[in-house]
Write an enzyme that holds these catalytic residues in place. Sequence first.
Site, PDB file in Angstrom:
ATOM      1  N   ASN A  10      38.743  38.434  30.034  1.00  0.00           N
ATOM      2  CA  ASN A  10      38.923  37.114  29.438  1.00  0.00           C
ATOM      3  C   ASN A  10      37.555  36.557  29.056  1.00  0.00           C
ATOM      4  OD1 ASN A  10      39.179  34.264  29.125  1.00  0.00           O
ATOM      5  ND2 ASN A  10      41.106  34.311  30.256  1.00  0.00           N
ATOM      6  N   ASN A  39      36.751  33.822  27.586  1.00  0.00           N
ATOM      7  CA  ASN A  39      36.586  32.402  27.917  1.00  0.00           C
ATOM      8  C   ASN A  39      36.119  32.236  29.360  1.00  0.00           C
ATOM      9  OD1 ASN A  39      37.497  31.122  25.441  1.00  0.00           O
ATOM     10  ND2 ASN A  39      39.507  31.920  25.950  1.00  0.00           N
ATOM     11  N   ASP A  82      41.405  35.315  40.487  1.00  0.00           N
ATOM     12  CA  ASP A  82      42.739  35.061  39.970  1.00  0.00           C
ATOM     13  C   ASP A  82      42.986  33.581  40.164  1.00  0.00           C
ATOM     14  OD1 ASP A  82      45.062  35.753  38.634  1.00  0.00           O
ATOM     15  OD2 ASP A  82      46.165  36.221  40.460  1.00  0.00           O
ATOM     16  N   PHE A 128      41.053  26.497  27.731  1.00  0.00           N
ATOM     17  CA  PHE A 128      42.023  27.556  27.485  1.00  0.00           C
ATOM     18  C   PHE A 128      43.135  27.450  28.515  1.00  0.00           C
ATOM     19  CE2 PHE A 128      38.756  29.137  30.286  1.00  0.00           C
ATOM     20  CZ  PHE A 128      39.421  29.897  31.230  1.00  0.00           C
ATOM     21  N   GLY A 129      44.160  28.267  28.358  1.00  0.00           N
ATOM     22  CA  GLY A 129      45.276  28.253  29.301  1.00  0.00           C
ATOM     23  C   GLY A 129      45.992  26.910  29.312  1.00  0.00           C
ATOM     24  N   ASP A 175      44.728  24.049  30.179  1.00  0.00           N
ATOM     25  CA  ASP A 175      43.766  22.934  30.130  1.00  0.00           C
ATOM     26  C   ASP A 175      44.270  21.703  29.366  1.00  0.00           C
ATOM     27  OD1 ASP A 175      42.055  24.428  31.687  1.00  0.00           O
ATOM     28  OD2 ASP A 175      40.523  24.703  30.123  1.00  0.00           O
ATOM     29  N   LYS A 200      33.861  19.921  32.982  1.00  0.00           N
ATOM     30  CA  LYS A 200      34.948  20.703  33.576  1.00  0.00           C
ATOM     31  C   LYS A 200      34.424  21.605  34.692  1.00  0.00           C
ATOM     32  CE  LYS A 200      38.261  24.343  32.714  1.00  0.00           C
ATOM     33  NZ  LYS A 200      38.674  25.428  31.845  1.00  0.00           N
ATOM     34  N   HIS A 241      38.609  24.086  39.606  1.00  0.00           N
ATOM     35  CA  HIS A 241      38.933  25.061  40.636  1.00  0.00           C
ATOM     36  C   HIS A 241      37.991  26.261  40.562  1.00  0.00           C
ATOM     37  CE1 HIS A 241      40.986  25.415  36.862  1.00  0.00           C
ATOM     38  NE2 HIS A 241      41.111  26.719  37.048  1.00  0.00           N
ATOM     39  N   ARG A 242      37.805  26.794  39.359  1.00  0.00           N
ATOM     40  CA  ARG A 242      36.924  27.948  39.196  1.00  0.00           C
ATOM     41  C   ARG A 242      35.486  27.537  39.469  1.00  0.00           C
ATOM     42  NH1 ARG A 242      38.613  29.424  34.719  1.00  0.00           N
ATOM     43  NH2 ARG A 242      40.170  30.836  35.548  1.00  0.00           N
TER      44      ARG A 242
END
Length: 191
Positions: free
Chosen positions: A9, A11, A68, A148-149, A151, A171, A176-177
């Site tokens: 991925n 992004n 993940d 992305f996803g 968001d 962000k 979380h990431r």
Amino acid sequence: MKLVFATNNLNKLKEVQEMLPKSIELLSLKDINCFDEIDETATTLEGNAKLKADYITNKFGFNCFADDTGLEVESLNGKPGVYSARFAGEPANSEKNMQKLLASLEYITNKKAQFRTAIALNIDDKKFIFEGICIGEILTRKQGEKGFGYDPIFKPEGYNQSFAEMTSEEKNSISHRGVAIQKLVAFLNDY
């Protein structure tokens, strides 16, 4: 220090590169000539992260980390969770996933949700797990063009913008990431 981030991925790769210190040379799967599709067959985020990290370490011999991430919606008993990327079925499609989630919540008032990321690090024959959580809520419609996803439909607690309306710096500081990567970086700095 060289580390492989086990993702295709772009992004995610870009997002993580922005958070790591310059002392860490981040390699992508492409950089190590890994074009294999690594199956995510575990039933937990931690399990999938471990599967990916172990695959790269075992097959290519690199120190590696993998993540993940799942979006866990309270009123849906934590769904889509580990199946977030494939919530609307295969092939994975962010737009269809968002539309399915919005439709699932259309008549539900409780829109509390959290993004959760698990990172598995394999380094020098040792294994570690780092977790990051961002609490928020699902919006009733898409807002913003960035990210992305999910968001565009996720608004973090204490903010008036969706992730897709924030700069990458904003962000990354609360996501979380971002939280999981900050824990990983702190660990690597002391390693």
